[in-house]
Design a protein around this motif. Structure first.
Motif, short mmCIF file in Angstrom:
data_model
loop_
_atom_site.label_atom_id
_atom_site.label_comp_id
_atom_site.label_asym_id
_atom_site.label_seq_id
_atom_site.Cartn_x
_atom_site.Cartn_y
_atom_site.Cartn_z
N GLU A 56 -26.01 20.72 38.28
CA GLU A 56 -26.22 19.44 38.95
C GLU A 56 -25.59 18.30 38.16
N VAL A 57 -25.80 18.33 36.85
CA VAL A 57 -25.24 17.27 35.99
C VAL A 57 -23.72 17.36 35.98
N ALA A 58 -23.19 18.58 35.85
CA ALA A 58 -21.74 18.76 35.82
C ALA A 58 -21.09 18.31 37.12
N ASP A 59 -21.74 18.58 38.24
CA ASP A 59 -21.20 18.17 39.54
C ASP A 59 -21.10 16.65 39.66
N VAL A 60 -22.16 15.96 39.22
CA VAL A 60 -22.15 14.49 39.29
C VAL A 60 -21.10 13.92 38.35
N ARG A 61 -20.98 14.49 37.15
CA ARG A 61 -19.96 14.02 36.21
C ARG A 61 -18.57 14.13 36.83
N GLN A 62 -18.31 15.26 37.48
CA GLN A 62 -17.00 15.46 38.08
C GLN A 62 -16.76 14.49 39.23
N LEU A 63 -17.80 14.24 40.01
CA LEU A 63 -17.67 13.28 41.11
C LEU A 63 -17.30 11.89 40.59
N LEU A 64 -17.83 11.52 39.43
CA LEU A 64 -17.57 10.20 38.87
C LEU A 64 -16.21 10.12 38.16
N GLU A 65 -15.73 11.25 37.66
CA GLU A 65 -14.47 11.21 36.92
C GLU A 65 -13.27 10.99 37.84
N VAL A 66 -13.37 11.37 39.09
CA VAL A 66 -12.24 11.15 40.01
C VAL A 66 -11.97 9.66 40.22
N PRO A 67 -12.97 8.85 40.62
CA PRO A 67 -12.68 7.42 40.74
C PRO A 67 -12.36 6.75 39.41
N SER A 68 -12.88 7.28 38.31
CA SER A 68 -12.58 6.65 37.01
C SER A 68 -11.10 6.80 36.69
N VAL A 69 -10.50 7.94 37.02
CA VAL A 69 -9.06 8.13 36.79
C VAL A 69 -8.25 7.22 37.70
N ARG A 70 -8.65 7.13 38.95
CA ARG A 70 -7.93 6.26 39.88
C ARG A 70 -7.95 4.81 39.39
N LEU A 71 -9.11 4.35 38.95
CA LEU A 71 -9.23 2.97 38.47
C LEU A 71 -8.48 2.77 37.16
N ALA A 72 -8.51 3.79 36.29
CA ALA A 72 -7.80 3.70 35.01
C ALA A 72 -6.30 3.57 35.23
N ALA A 73 -5.78 4.23 36.26
CA ALA A 73 -4.35 4.14 36.56
C ALA A 73 -3.94 2.71 36.90
N VAL A 74 -4.88 1.96 37.43
CA VAL A 74 -4.60 0.58 37.82
C VAL A 74 -4.92 -0.40 36.69
N ASN A 75 -6.01 -0.15 35.97
CA ASN A 75 -6.56 -1.16 35.05
C ASN A 75 -6.30 -0.92 33.57
N ARG A 76 -5.78 0.25 33.18
CA ARG A 76 -5.61 0.56 31.76
C ARG A 76 -4.71 -0.47 31.08
N ASP A 77 -5.00 -0.70 29.78
CA ASP A 77 -4.14 -1.59 29.01
C ASP A 77 -3.31 -0.78 28.02
N ALA A 78 -2.43 -1.45 27.30
CA ALA A 78 -1.50 -0.76 26.41
C ALA A 78 -2.23 -0.03 25.28
N GLU A 79 -3.29 -0.64 24.76
CA GLU A 79 -4.03 -0.02 23.66
C GLU A 79 -4.72 1.26 24.12
N GLU A 80 -5.34 1.23 25.29
CA GLU A 80 -6.01 2.43 25.83
C GLU A 80 -4.99 3.53 26.10
N LEU A 81 -3.85 3.14 26.65
CA LEU A 81 -2.80 4.11 26.95
C LEU A 81 -2.28 4.77 25.67
N ALA A 82 -2.10 3.96 24.63
CA ALA A 82 -1.61 4.50 23.36
C ALA A 82 -2.61 5.47 22.75
N ARG A 83 -3.90 5.15 22.83
CA ARG A 83 -4.91 6.04 22.26
C ARG A 83 -5.01 7.34 23.07
N LEU A 84 -4.89 7.27 24.38
CA LEU A 84 -4.91 8.48 25.20
C LEU A 84 -3.73 9.39 24.82
#
Length: 246
Positions: free
Chosen positions: A114-142
Motif C-alpha cells: 500500500e505504501v509502495a503504491d502511493v509512493r509510486q503514484l506521487l513520483e510520477v507527477p513529481s518527475v513531470r513537475l521537476a522537468a519544468v521547475n528544476r534549477d541548475a544546482e538540482e540538475l547538477a546534483r542529480l
C-alpha cells in the motif's frame, strides 16, 4: 435594557473558556506558529514559565507534554538541556509522516504494498513537475548522483542513500514542498533498494533507467520523464515482488 438580539435570536457573544493547561498550550503554540519563537530556540526555564503563566509546575508540564506530542517542541535532558522549538517546515512534515508510516507498518495496520503504491503514484507527477521547475544546482546534483551510481558496485553501502537522494531530490525539484515531503517519507519507509536482489544486471538496469529520467528532466521533457519513471517504478515493483515472495 434590551437583550442582545439579532433577527429575533439571542446573539452569541460568548466563547468556551479554556482551562489553564489549554491556555498555556494555545499561547506557546501561537508563539511558535507566528514565528515569535524561532526554530531551535530554547523556551524559558519551566519555573520561569510557570511564574509567567501563573500556573503550577504540574499544569505547565502537562501543557509542554502535549506540545511535545504535537512535535512543536522537544525536551533535551541534561544540565544544558531544556525545551526547544522544533523545526516547523516541510522537512519536519516529512519526518513526522515517515515515523508514523513506519510505526503503522511495524504494527501491521497497513501493508508495504500500500505504501509502495502511493509512493509510486506521487513520483510520477513529481518527475513531470521537476522537468519544468528544476534549477541548475538540482540538475547538477542529480547528474552527480547518477555518475556515482554508474561507478558503484552492487555491494557498495552507499547505494541505498544514493537511490534515496535521487528520488527525493527529484521531488524537491518539483517545486511542491508538500509533494517533496510525502515522497521522501514514503521512500524512506519502503526503501526499495533494500527489497531488491541487487545483482549486477539489476544494478545496471536501474542506473540506465535513472539516466533516462535525468535526461528527460535535463531536457525539460515532462512526457518523457513520466514515461521513464513509470518504466523504472514498474521494473522495481516487479523485482521487489519477486524478491519478497522468496
Amino acid at each position: 435594557m434590551k437583550p442582545y438580539e439579532s433577527n429575533g435570536a439571542t446573539k452569541v457573544i460568548g466563547r468556551t473558556v479554556l482551562r489553564p493547561r489549554e491556555q498555556v498550550e494555545e499561547t506557546i503554540r501561537a508563539a511558535i506558529l507566528s514565528g515569535e519563537l524561532k526554530s531551535g530556540e530554547m523556551l524559558p526555564p519551566e519555573a520561569e514559565l510557570a511564574r509567567q503563566f501563573n500556573v503550577s509546575r504540574t499544569t505547565l508540564r502537562e501543557a509542554l507534554r502535549v506540545l511535545t506530542s504535537q512535535r512543536l517542541i522537544t525536551k533535551v535532558p541534561g544540565a544544558r538541556g531544556g525545551n526547544f522549538v522544533q523545526s516547523v517546515d516541510y522537512h519536519s512534515l516529512g519526518a513526522v509522516m515517515s515515523e508514523s508510516v513506519e510505526n503503522l507498518l511495524a504494527l501491521g495496520t497497513i501493508h508495504f504494498d500500500e505504501v509502495a503504491d502511493v509512493r509510486q503514484l506521487l513520483e510520477v507527477p513529481s518527475v513531470r513537475l521537476a522537468a519544468v521547475n528544476r534549477d541548475a544546482e538540482e540538475l547538477a546534483r542529480l547528474a552527480e548522483i547518477v555518475g556515482q551510481q554508474k561507478t558503484a558496485s552492487v555491494d557498495d553501502p552507499h547505494i541505498p542513500e544514493l537511490d534515496r537522494e535521487f528520488h527525493t531530490l527529484i521531488a524537491r525539484a518539483s517545486g511542491n514542498r508538500v509533494l517533496a515531503s510525502f515522497v521522501a517519507a514514503l521512500h524512506h519507509a519502503t526503501e526499495p533498494v533494500h527489497y531488491l536482489d541487487l545483482s549486477p544486471e539489476v544494478g545496471r538496469d536501474t542506473v540506465k533507467q535513472h539516466q533516462r529520467i535525468l535526461r528527460a528532466i535535463e531536457q525539460q521533457d515532462a512526457a518523457a520523464g513520466e514515461e521513464a519513471i513509470i518504466e523504472h517504478l514498474t521494473y522495481l515493483q516487479r523485482h521487489i515482488s519477486a524478491h519478497r515472495s522468496n
